[in-house]
Design a protein around this motif. Structure first.
Motif, PDB file in Angstrom:
ATOM      1  N   ILE A  58      43.062  51.758   9.010  1.00  0.00           N
ATOM      2  CA  ILE A  58      42.302  52.174   7.824  1.00  0.00           C
ATOM      3  C   ILE A  58      42.945  53.398   7.182  1.00  0.00           C
ATOM      4  CG2 ILE A  58      40.105  53.181   7.064  1.00  0.00           C
ATOM      5  CD1 ILE A  58      38.755  51.297   9.131  1.00  0.00           C
ATOM      6  N   LEU A  59      43.291  54.391   7.994  1.00  0.00           N
ATOM      7  CA  LEU A  59      43.879  55.614   7.449  1.00  0.00           C
ATOM      8  C   LEU A  59      45.254  55.350   6.826  1.00  0.00           C
ATOM      9  CD1 LEU A  59      42.723  57.983  10.282  1.00  0.00           C
ATOM     10  CD2 LEU A  59      42.045  58.126   7.872  1.00  0.00           C
ATOM     11  N   GLY A  84      46.166  52.563   5.469  1.00  0.00           N
ATOM     12  CA  GLY A  84      45.849  51.905   4.194  1.00  0.00           C
ATOM     13  C   GLY A  84      45.428  52.903   3.127  1.00  0.00           C
ATOM     14  N   LEU A  85      44.636  53.908   3.507  1.00  0.00           N
ATOM     15  CA  LEU A  85      44.206  54.926   2.552  1.00  0.00           C
ATOM     16  C   LEU A  85      45.382  55.764   2.051  1.00  0.00           C
ATOM     17  CD1 LEU A  85      40.862  56.040   4.239  1.00  0.00           C
ATOM     18  CD2 LEU A  85      41.119  54.808   2.070  1.00  0.00           C
ATOM     19  N   VAL A  86      46.335  56.075   2.932  1.00  0.00           N
ATOM     20  CA  VAL A  86      47.531  56.806   2.499  1.00  0.00           C
ATOM     21  C   VAL A  86      48.304  55.968   1.476  1.00  0.00           C
ATOM     22  CG1 VAL A  86      49.795  57.685   3.219  1.00  0.00           C
ATOM     23  CG2 VAL A  86      47.778  58.203   4.580  1.00  0.00           C
ATOM     24  N   VAL A 141      47.211  53.460  -0.409  1.00  0.00           N
ATOM     25  CA  VAL A 141      46.427  53.327  -1.650  1.00  0.00           C
ATOM     26  C   VAL A 141      46.533  54.610  -2.480  1.00  0.00           C
ATOM     27  CG1 VAL A 141      44.067  53.142  -2.573  1.00  0.00           C
ATOM     28  CG2 VAL A 141      44.860  51.544  -0.827  1.00  0.00           C
ATOM     29  N   SER A 142      46.406  55.770  -1.848  1.00  0.00           N
ATOM     30  CA  SER A 142      46.480  57.024  -2.610  1.00  0.00           C
ATOM     31  C   SER A 142      47.855  57.188  -3.250  1.00  0.00           C
ATOM     32  CB  SER A 142      46.115  58.226  -1.745  1.00  0.00           C
ATOM     33  OG  SER A 142      47.082  58.464  -0.745  1.00  0.00           O
ATOM     34  N   LEU A 168      44.688  64.687  -1.875  1.00  0.00           N
ATOM     35  CA  LEU A 168      44.030  63.503  -1.337  1.00  0.00           C
ATOM     36  C   LEU A 168      44.958  62.792  -0.344  1.00  0.00           C
ATOM     37  CD1 LEU A 168      41.505  61.677  -1.491  1.00  0.00           C
ATOM     38  CD2 LEU A 168      42.731  60.373  -3.254  1.00  0.00           C
ATOM     39  N   THR A 169      46.228  62.662  -0.726  1.00  0.00           N
ATOM     40  CA  THR A 169      47.211  62.034   0.163  1.00  0.00           C
ATOM     41  C   THR A 169      47.398  62.870   1.427  1.00  0.00           C
ATOM     42  OG1 THR A 169      48.319  61.095  -1.773  1.00  0.00           O
ATOM     43  CG2 THR A 169      49.564  61.120   0.293  1.00  0.00           C
ATOM     44  N   PHE A 173      44.437  62.246   3.848  1.00  0.00           N
ATOM     45  CA  PHE A 173      44.560  60.988   4.576  1.00  0.00           C
ATOM     46  C   PHE A 173      45.713  61.021   5.577  1.00  0.00           C
ATOM     47  CE2 PHE A 173      42.589  58.886   0.620  1.00  0.00           C
ATOM     48  CZ  PHE A 173      41.314  59.025   1.127  1.00  0.00           C
ATOM     49  N   SER A 174      46.852  61.594   5.176  1.00  0.00           N
ATOM     50  CA  SER A 174      48.019  61.590   6.077  1.00  0.00           C
ATOM     51  C   SER A 174      47.817  62.500   7.278  1.00  0.00           C
ATOM     52  CB  SER A 174      49.305  61.948   5.323  1.00  0.00           C
ATOM     53  OG  SER A 174      49.294  63.285   4.898  1.00  0.00           O
ATOM     54  N   THR A 188      44.916  63.162   8.727  1.00  0.00           N
ATOM     55  CA  THR A 188      43.980  62.468   9.608  1.00  0.00           C
ATOM     56  C   THR A 188      44.675  61.298  10.304  1.00  0.00           C
ATOM     57  OG1 THR A 188      42.242  63.099   8.056  1.00  0.00           O
ATOM     58  CG2 THR A 188      41.666  61.484   9.731  1.00  0.00           C
TER      59      THR A 188
END
Length: 175
Positions: A9-10, A12-14, A16-17, A44-45, A48-49, A51
């Protein structure tokens, strides 16, 4: 969910951002962070990165041991360094790959230094491990030459010109 699900998930969030940042601003280069919108995408990136890195570092250390995790991420960073020096792969892509990998390296290194010897760590206190890392950082700063960065100003309606980061009037001169 565990480490595999959380890490996926994390990651993917990186991605996506970074993709949204690229679509909105045209670049994900840290050299172009001179506007509040670019800074918002950057932070924001980073969120996520960081975490992702902690989760990935802990997950890797669980499977390879603390030393194994440190070794793995050092090797991966060395591969990225080789790609930097011996290929023409985008420097921005290589930067983000290296940036993301430094997070699990830090998590693995922290575990290696502070976990008890019986668990495969060095058993150092947080104070001593922080001192070890601080000394390492100071030595690196003293041994490796530093130079001022130059960034490309990206302002709406203004022609592109190269300016120093300090001229940009932003915190980005640190990067």
């Amino acid at each position: 969910m565990g480490y595999p699900g959380g890490t996926s998930i994390l990651f993917g969030l990186v991605i996506v951002s970074l993709v949204v940042w690229k679509l909105v601003l045209g670049t994900v280069s840290v050299n172009s962070i001179v506007t509040p919108k670019a800074e918002m995408f950057y932070w924001l990136t980073i969120l996520f990165s960081n975490t992702l890195g902690i989760a990935l570092g802990d997950w890797t250390s669980e499977g390879t041991g603390f030393g194994g995790g440190v070794f793995l991420f050092i090797v991966l960073l060395a591969v990225i360094a080789a790609l930097y020096f011996f290929t023409k792969i985008s420097r921005t892509v290589l930067f983000w790959m290296a940036f993301i990998l430094t997070r699990p390296l830090g998590a693995s290194m922290g575990d290696l230094l502070t976990k008890p010897r019986g668990d495969g760590g060095f058993g150092l206190s947080r104070f001593v491990s922080s001192a070890v890392i601080a000394v390492f950082m100071v030595v690196c700063i003293l041994l490796f030459p530093q130079r001022a960065g130059v960034i490309r100003a990206v302002r709406q309606g203004a022609p592109h010109r190269r300016i120093t980061a300090r001229e940009a009037g932003s915190w980005s001169w640190w990067w």
